[in-house]
Design a protein around this motif. Structure first.
Motif, mmCIF file in Angstrom:
data_model
loop_
_atom_site.group_PDB
_atom_site.id
_atom_site.type_symbol
_atom_site.label_atom_id
_atom_site.label_comp_id
_atom_site.label_asym_id
_atom_site.label_seq_id
_atom_site.Cartn_x
_atom_site.Cartn_y
_atom_site.Cartn_z
ATOM 1 N N SER A 1 13.200 -22.809 11.455
ATOM 2 C CA SER A 1 12.537 -21.783 11.260
ATOM 3 C C SER A 1 12.994 -20.720 12.514
ATOM 4 N N PHE B 1 4.738 -23.041 15.051
ATOM 5 C CA PHE B 1 4.954 -23.200 16.425
ATOM 6 C C PHE B 1 6.107 -21.959 16.845
ATOM 7 N N THR B 2 6.942 -21.939 15.838
ATOM 8 C CA THR B 2 8.077 -20.774 16.005
ATOM 9 C C THR B 2 7.352 -19.587 15.504
ATOM 10 N N GLY B 3 6.315 -19.422 15.079
ATOM 11 C CA GLY B 3 5.634 -18.087 14.675
ATOM 12 C C GLY B 3 5.759 -17.537 13.037
ATOM 13 N N ALA B 4 6.638 -18.726 12.538
ATOM 14 C CA ALA B 4 6.836 -18.457 11.021
ATOM 15 C C ALA B 4 5.578 -18.914 10.216
ATOM 16 N N ARG B 5 5.249 -17.871 9.290
ATOM 17 C CA ARG B 5 3.938 -18.266 8.527
ATOM 18 C C ARG B 5 4.609 -19.494 7.606
ATOM 19 N N PRO C 1 7.935 -19.388 21.041
ATOM 20 C CA PRO C 1 9.177 -19.669 21.764
ATOM 21 C C PRO C 1 10.126 -18.393 21.549
ATOM 22 N N GLY D 1 7.294 -17.777 5.616
ATOM 23 C CA GLY D 1 8.724 -18.002 6.087
ATOM 24 C C GLY D 1 9.264 -19.386 6.130
ATOM 25 N N ALA E 1 5.002 -12.086 20.017
ATOM 26 C CA ALA E 1 6.234 -12.412 19.436
ATOM 27 C C ALA E 1 7.504 -12.410 20.315
ATOM 28 N N GLN F 1 9.316 -25.180 26.825
ATOM 29 C CA GLN F 1 8.281 -24.911 25.701
ATOM 30 C C GLN F 1 8.637 -26.209 24.907
ATOM 31 N N ALA G 1 7.226 -25.269 12.397
ATOM 32 C CA ALA G 1 7.401 -24.139 11.858
ATOM 33 C C ALA G 1 6.556 -23.027 12.414
#
Lengths: 595, 294
Positions: free
Chosen positions: B80, A269-273, A430, A223, A397, B61, A267
């Motif tokens: 993102s 951290f927000t879960g984007a690969r 997040p 991502g 998620a 967070q 990125a």
């Protein structure tokens, strides 16, 4: 010479000044052969210059699988005299040189009874077809004419190459190729080499290593990609940028490598690969944030495509001298995985697997390649897209963190770094309700609070928790790959990592008719080091050799350190050039004969 | 919705008694409560320094990154996950010194995020060395003969670099600071709030009293127009105070220097960022069409 029989395959080298479109022309030719069902491997060599200098493009074409370049050529296309001077020795006896007598002086090398001169008025034909820039296209047609190969697949690949340009450009280029083909066909009637297509061959993919890594990353659902351009990693940035809208990836060309690595951690951290890639020098700049990814348990993938160092080194050449560097990069200790693809198929597979490993282990994963992988194209079987899986590890998620009571502390706060037997804590993104998690570059407690990270017991618990991931990694990472004879039966056993794979496999094929049995092991995951597998392999062998592209024997050192064994012999190269199968063949034969 | 008390459930601040960070902490907590955001709606990012210890004191967070690198981490977050409001906390050495390059590029990118600089004109955590915003001729352990070079002018640099929201606050005026935070949070684009936050331990010159004697509010200035970039830049240049200047000779403006109402943010230029990017990794992406071209 330990080469495949003369005439069983075609090797073409195109040489000239940078800026003439040598690589583009060569790649068009490569595409034509692949479309005709043949296997190709190409090698681009160029200095760090935009215009001028001496560039070559070498194409190897065969009806059988091939996995590397070779040192000799059948047909040399010389766009200038320098090409003749530098590469005439590489042309085999009976080979040919295509040149433009108007441009390339013939003093001193013509007539030659060793090679066949094929003078073609490239520039004149190009001008007639529409412009002198198309001299390279005329030469492509001429090369095909010389080896009695029909023009139609070349015309198709020219059309594909210029698809985004005006139709007139395509027509002019096809006309240029046609006139070159026709001219040489008439005069080449007796040339011994004849290349034929394999119309029923299965579909092949023609990619360079960076494209293969990029395709693997896309398949894995990347991502976010950030990078600062650096040879030989830049083309991966271009690849990602080209697909950012159609595939759905945010691609950022950053102000420097430090920004790239930090952005990727954000990125993640927000879960984007998330992935960044660079060369060894750029990785030096990323190293601070690489360590942060380790302590903060960020799931990031880092491509390190190396070239000779130190510092700026040799930007456009290849070496395998950053193995130790990527294994140790960063101060302090933290777990990481280092995967070393040997070819395009490996590059695709290890790329998508790297994203799974990063998520499963919540720690950085490196894909270690080099210029030989990044820059060169190889035809490989259609990538196995059905095998691609997404495994995000312990990840929540969406929803509410209250639904995961095991991950909550006494006060109801979420324990981002909860001590776990396998070293991996539950990760929430997040946006999940109630999750107030602190990701921290400081040592920290289970909540992420930095202040408590200074408590000895907390530090010990977190450090041990992180390092336990290496035990889990050993179960998850791809094992070494073995090739050739059973090691117990083999005359010689060879150990290698990364792109020495191609030359080693090629040399092994050449040794078969000599009756030399070779067993080979490719260390696919170089960290954590597969000590048991390597020890067993080397222990079972009669004679052992390590082939690696560096001066100090970095893989050999790892083997000594991790397995407490040494090998009988080594082969090193560190002049910026990749191993050739000729070199590997000679070494393996020598070791086998002396065994 | 987050309450001040929710944020305070974390560790108690360890900042020096009287440190400007306490007031900045108070102002931001209250603005977050007033904004009506939930914990899931925003993320905070910190650099390294005294301010960065705040990572432990704001229950939210967040990501406590490296020295000077908060902005790129924040950028990765903002680019993102478009549904997160990103609040970045930095110090002067952190954000203008080691992070100077990221500062310049973050400003010109106009990424929708809020950047707060704790500017005490000194290195606090490493015991009092000169920072990029220390006044010229200031003597510190790293500059015993006095700082030779001009200080960084963050407000001027940001305006010159095309920033779309630039403000300066003073930790000694919490209500005014809150109004700046509120506007910065509401701004669509990159918002910079540089806050003079006197270091009571190491900076014996630029003290609370020093500032109280000199600060004035731009909004109270006759004819000041924060949409006039030239006026904003010129005003920023008037703030190069020197240690020797008397209160009647040099004044330090605080308030919103510059604001562009309609801005094109970096996120606006990314049509693919229509949802959190992690959603692209829910299953393997079908690349067969792309692969056909190879």
């Amino acid at each position: 010479m330990p080469l495949p029989q003369k005439g069983s395959e075609l090797r073409v080298k195109i040489g000239g000044a940078a800026g003439l479109g040598i690589k583009a022309a060569g790649q068009t030719l490569a595409r034509a052969f692949v479309n005709a069902g043949l296997e190709v491997f190409d090698l681009t060599e160029y200095p760090s210059l935009i215009r001028g200098g001496h560039n070559t493009y070498t194409l190897r074409v065969s009806p059988r699988p091939i996995s590397s370049h070779v040192e000799t050529v059948d047909v040399l296309i010389a766009f200038d005299r320098q090409t003749v001077d530098k590469h005439l020795d590489e042309v085999i006896d009976g080979g040919a040189v295509i040149f433009d007598p108007e441009v390339t002086s013939t003093d001193g090398w013509l007539p030659s009874n060793r090679i066949r001169p094929v003078p073609v008025p490239l520039k004149k034909f190009a001008k007639e077809a529409g412009g002198p820039i198309m001299a390279n296209t005329v030469a492509l047609g001429a090369a095909l004419g010389l080896v009695h190969f029909p023009l139609d697949t070349l015309a198709e690949s020219i059309a594909a190459q210029f698809a985004h340009k005006a139709e007139e450009i395509t027509e002019q280029n096809i006309a240029a190729a046609t006139v070159g083909h026709g001219y040489v066909s008439k005069m080449a009637g007796d040339f011994w080499m004849k290349v034929e297509g394999l119309p029923d061959a299965p579909r092949r993919v023609l990619v360079d290593g960076n494209e293969a890594v990029g395709l693997g990353a896309l398949a894995a659902g990347i991502g976010f990609y950030a990078a600062y351009p650096m040879t030989p990693a830049s083309s991966l940035l271009h690849f990602m940028a080209a697909h950012e809208r159609d595939a759905g990836v945010v691609v950022k060309h950053t102000e420097d490598e430090l920004a790239a690595m930090n952005m990727v951690a954000g990125a993640a951290f927000t879960g984007a690969r998330s992935m960044c890639a660079t060369s060894g020098g750029g990785f030096a700049l990323m190293t601070e944030a690489f360590g942060m990814a380790g302590v903060s348990e960020s799931a990031v993938v880092v491509g390190v495509f190396t070239r000779p160092g130190p510092a700026t080194g040799m930007p456009t050449w290849t070496e395998q001298s950053d193995l130790r560097y990527v294994i140790h990069a960063g101060q302090g200790e933290f777990p990481r995985v280092v995967l070393a693809p040997g070819d395009q198929t490996d590059a695709f597979d290890l790329s998508w697997k790297a994203f799974n490993l990063a998520d499963q282990l919540q720690t950085p994963v490196i894909i270690l390649g080099d210029s030989y992988l990044s820059d060169n194209r190889q035809s490989v079987p259609y990538f196995d897209l059905d095998a691609v899986m997404v495994d995000r590890g312990k990840l929540v998620a969406e929803g509410d963190v209250a639904d995961h009571p095991d991950a909550l502390g006494e006060d109801g706060d979420y324990l981002r770094y909860k001590v776990a037997d396998d070293g991996v804590s539950l990760r929430v993104l997040p946006g999940v309700k109630g999750a107030t998690q602190l990701i921290n570059s400081y040592e920290h407690d289970e909540y992420g609070w930095g202040q408590n990270g200074e408590i000895a017991a907390e530090r010990t618990a977190q450090n041990e928790k992180r390092m336990r991931k290496l035990q889990l990694a050993r179960k998850l990472v791809p094992p070494p790959a073995v090739f050739g004879a059973d090691v117990a039966e083999a005359d010689v056993a060879v150990l290698f990592f990364g792109t020495t794979k191609g030359p080693v496999l090629e040399a092994m094929r050449w040794l078969e008719p000599d009756g030399v049995k070779v067993a080979a092991m490719q260390v696919v995951t170089v960290w954590p080091f597969p000590a048991d597998d390597v020890r067993e392999f080397l222990g079972a062998a009669k004679r052992t050799v390590i082939v690696e592209g560096n001066y100090t024997g970095q893989l050999q050192g790892l083997v000594r350190e991790q397995c407490l064994v040494d090998v009988d012999d080594t082969l090193h190269r560190y002049d910026g050039r990749p191993f050739s199968p000729e070199m590997v063949y000679a070494k393996l034969k020598e070791v086998a004969d002396n065994g | 919705m987050v309450k001040v008390a929710d944020i305070e459930r974390a560790l108690e601040p360890t900042w020096c008694p009287g440190c400007g960070n306490h007031m900045m902490w108070k102002a931001l907590k209250e603005v977050i409560e007033e904004s009506g955001m939930g914990f899931e709606d925003y993320a905070m990012v910190w650099g390294i320094g005294c301010h960065g210890n705040g990572a432990d004191f704001y229950r939210s967070q967040g990501f406590h990154g490296l020295h000077g690198r908060a902005l790129p981490v924040a950028t990765g977050i903002a680019l993102s996950n478009p549904s997160l409001k990103v609040i970045v906390s930095m110090g002067d050495g952190d954000g203008y010194g080691i992070g100077g390059n990221h500062f310049i590029h973050s400003v010109r990118r106009n990424i929708d995020m809020m950047a707060i600089y704790h500017n005490n004109q000194i290195y606090g955590l490493t015991t009092g060395q000169a920072s990029p915003t220390s006044d010229q001729f200031m003597q510190t352990p790293s500059t015993p003969g006095g700082v030779v070079e001009e200080p960084v002018n963050p407000v001027g640099v940001a305006i010159a670099q095309g920033a779309t929201f630039v403000a300066r606050g003073f930790a000694g005026d919490v209500d005014h600071l809150k109004s700046l935070y509120r506007q910065a949070l509401d701004h669509h684009g990159f918002s910079l709030v540089d806050v003079y936050q006197p270091c009571v331990t190491w900076n014996k010159i630029n003290t609370f009293k020093w500032f109280r004697d000199r600060v004035y509010k731009l909004e109270e200035l006759d004819g000041y127009d924060p949409s006039d970039r030239t006026m904003a830049f010129e005003t920023s240049m008037s703030t190069f105070h020197e240690l020797t200047c008397a209160p009647d000779e040099c004044k330090v403006p605080i308030g919103v220097f510059y604001r562009e109402e309609e801005t094109f943010t970096y996120q606006d230029g990314l049509p693919q960022l229509d949802r959190p990017m992690w959603k692209h990794a829910e299953e393997p992406r079908d690349i067969s069409e792309i692969l056909e071209t190879y």
